[in-house]
Design a protein around this motif. Structure first.
Motif, PDB file in Angstrom:
ATOM      1  N   THR A 141       0.865  -1.193   0.000  1.00  0.00           N
ATOM      2  CA  THR A 141       0.000   0.000   0.000  1.00  0.00           C
ATOM      3  C   THR A 141       0.896   1.237   0.000  1.00  0.00           C
ATOM      4  O   THR A 141       1.984   1.221   0.599  1.00  0.00           O
ATOM      5  N   ARG A 142       0.430   2.285  -0.660  1.00  0.00           N
ATOM      6  CA  ARG A 142       1.230   3.516  -0.713  1.00  0.00           C
ATOM      7  C   ARG A 142       1.050   4.292   0.579  1.00  0.00           C
ATOM      8  O   ARG A 142      -0.066   4.388   1.100  1.00  0.00           O
ATOM      9  N   GLY A 146       3.283   8.970  -0.732  1.00  0.00           N
ATOM     10  CA  GLY A 146       3.526   8.237  -1.981  1.00  0.00           C
ATOM     11  C   GLY A 146       4.981   7.892  -2.232  1.00  0.00           C
ATOM     12  O   GLY A 146       5.308   7.297  -3.255  1.00  0.00           O
ATOM     13  N   GLU A 147       5.870   8.298  -1.311  1.00  0.00           N
ATOM     14  CA  GLU A 147       7.293   8.035  -1.555  1.00  0.00           C
ATOM     15  C   GLU A 147       7.714   6.631  -1.148  1.00  0.00           C
ATOM     16  O   GLU A 147       8.781   6.162  -1.511  1.00  0.00           O
ATOM     17  N   SER A 217       9.297   3.563  -2.790  1.00  0.00           N
ATOM     18  CA  SER A 217       8.552   3.264  -4.028  1.00  0.00           C
ATOM     19  C   SER A 217       9.498   3.013  -5.193  1.00  0.00           C
ATOM     20  O   SER A 217       9.159   2.285  -6.132  1.00  0.00           O
ATOM     21  N   GLU A 218      10.677   3.618  -5.115  1.00  0.00           N
ATOM     22  CA  GLU A 218      11.642   3.445  -6.211  1.00  0.00           C
ATOM     23  C   GLU A 218      12.175   2.013  -6.280  1.00  0.00           C
ATOM     24  O   GLU A 218      12.887   1.665  -7.224  1.00  0.00           O
TER      25      GLU A 218
END
Lengths: 384, 87
Positions: A141-142, A146-147, A217-218
């Motif tokens: 889940t974000r 959002g990072e 997220s990266e």
């Protein structure tokens, strides 16, 4: 097999076999008994560059072709299926990343994987999702910014997870299949060893438990939605190549142990090898060895030529050699009789390890279902 | 892109799909994924074929269903990758 190889491939195969003879075969029983491969052994694979065999030199790998990669697995498979498992999953993670990673991800993660500074594991199977990968429940889940992503769920039967440094974990992000790299030291990640397996006892299998594990997220590999259709298949293709050749190496082990025993063991006025029923078993073993070798080469040549047929040929090779390895290991034990049932003979370990090869990277039945469907499709659809 | 170029790409990809999947015909706008013609097992084979046949490499940035959803979309994608602008 020699006539199928270039001079370079044949030379590398001899190098691999020498390494295994000296560094693997004398110790494989002990690793199996203790259910552990010493880290120094994995380091020796790394020092020779074997863990980065297929990766390009730009990332610290050897840039070897698929046939050479197969030969390395064959040589290792003769000595220890469990140790080969390290190469299997390292390649699965590395090759998926090579194909679908961003330039930055490849720069960051591939060199340590190529040199073995980092050991990878492929976090796909779950307690309720083995052959049926659409049933994955592990969830990303974000976070509000959002990072980063929060990871929750469980994985099971993950080879090398006991000692891996980096996991390629598959789950769902906003209901779409997603794949993400998760470092071992991420807070909230628990590793629970799975012991007392029938075979592959030293392969370091474990369950993974993720409880609000936060990853950047990266670290997502590929785009959400494509993890099961594009990311996993690239890793699984190398997993199947590795397993097909490893089973071939185990089959060679059964064959070599059996012919040596048959020629030396006295019975009545002759040897075990004089008995027609033993010759029958050995004839099948030798024929399977030759056929398996051809199928494995066929698969890797297609992989090296980047042909779409590589998928089908690899499935065929893995299907055949894993089944043939089970047959050969059973017959190798039978030829030795009681001695074959004891841990002092490698064939008893081969017997236990061979069965695992019919299960990993897709069961025999999954292979039959896919291959049968592909073969029937050649006849065409309605009205064709 | 020229109509001839696009048509040649579509015919090549169509022949590959029809030789691999048990369907009788495939139109230019048929939905390859939504209809189930291309499933997760066939997706990488199709991608590998496209890479090999047209000398391109499909990378992370190209992972978009819009690029592969039909023969028309695939032809446009291949031409873009080879430096042709859309008509």
């Amino acid at each position: 097999m020699r006539r199928l190889l270039t001079d370079s491939q044949a030379s590398r195969h001899e190098e691999f076999k020498s390494f295994v003879k000296l560094n693997v075969e004398p110790f494989a029983e002990q690793w199996d008994r203790e259910q552990e491969i010493p880290r120094s052994v994995i380091s020796s694979l790394a020092q020779r560059g074997y863990l980065g065999c297929s990766l390009p030199a730009d990332y610290g790998g050897q840039g070897s072709d698929a046939v050479t990669f197969g030969l390395l697995n064959e040589a290792l498979g003769r000595g220890s299926s469990a140790l080969t498992g390290v190469l299997t999953v390292q390649s699965m993670v590395s090759m998926a990343l090579l194909k679908w990673g961003t330039a930055e991800q490849k720069r960051s993660w591939l060199p340590p994987l190529a040199t073995g500074k980092m050991i990878g594991a492929f976090g796909l199977t779950e307690p309720g999702a083995g052959s049926d990968l659409q049933s994955l429940t592990t969830e990303f889940t974000r976070t509000s910014g959002g990072e980063s992503l929060l990871l929750n769920g469980h994985k099971k039967w993950i080879s090398c997870a006991q000692f891996a440094d980096l996991f390629l974990v598959f789950g769902r992000l906003e209901r779409r299949p997603a794949a993400c790299l998760v470092p071992r030291n991420a807070p909230g990640l628990g590793v629970e060893p799975i012991c007392d397996l029938m075979g592959f006892r030293a392969a370091g299998l474990a369950q993974l438990h993720f409880e609000d594990v936060e990853v950047p997220s990266e670290n997502l590999i590929g785009k959400p939605g494509f993890a099961l259709s594009h990311v996993a298949p690239v890793g699984l293709q190398y997993g199947r190549i590795s397993t097909a050749w490893s089973a071939l190496g185990l089959l060679r082990g059964c064959f070599e142990e059996s012919i040596a025993y048959a020629a030396a063991r006295r019975i009545g006025g002759g040897t075990v090898g004089d008995l027609g029923m033993i010759r029958s078993l050995i004839a099948r073993m030798g024929t399977d060895l030759e056929a398996g070798s051809l199928l494995c080469h066929n698969a890797c040549r297609a992989e090296d030529d980047h042909l779409p047929e590589a998928f089908e040929r690899t499935l065929t090779a893995k299907y055949f050699t894993s089944k043939a390895a089970v047959r050969a290991a059973s017959d190798a034990v039978q030829i030795r009789g009681a001695a074959g049932c004891h841990g002092s003979s490698p064939v008893s370990r081969y017997y236990r390890d061979a069965k695992i090869m019919e299960i990993i990277e897709g069961t025999t039945q999954v292979h039959e279902d896919i291959l049968g469907k592909m073969f029937v499709a050649r006849a065409g659809g309605p009205g064709k | 892109m020229s109509p001839e170029q696009a048509s040649g790409i579509k015919d090549t990809v169509r022949a590959f799909i029809l030789g691999s999947i048990a369907i009788a015909k495939l139109d230019d706008d048929d939905d390859l994924f939504g209809s189930g013609i291309v499933n997760s097992l066939f997706a990488v084979q199709l991608m590998t074929f496209i890479e090999k046949a047209f000398g391109i490499e499909v990378g992370m940035d190209d992972l978009d269903m819009e690029n592969f959803k039909s023969l028309n979309a695939t032809a446009a994608f291949v031409l873009r990758k080879n430096g042709h602008s859309a008509a």
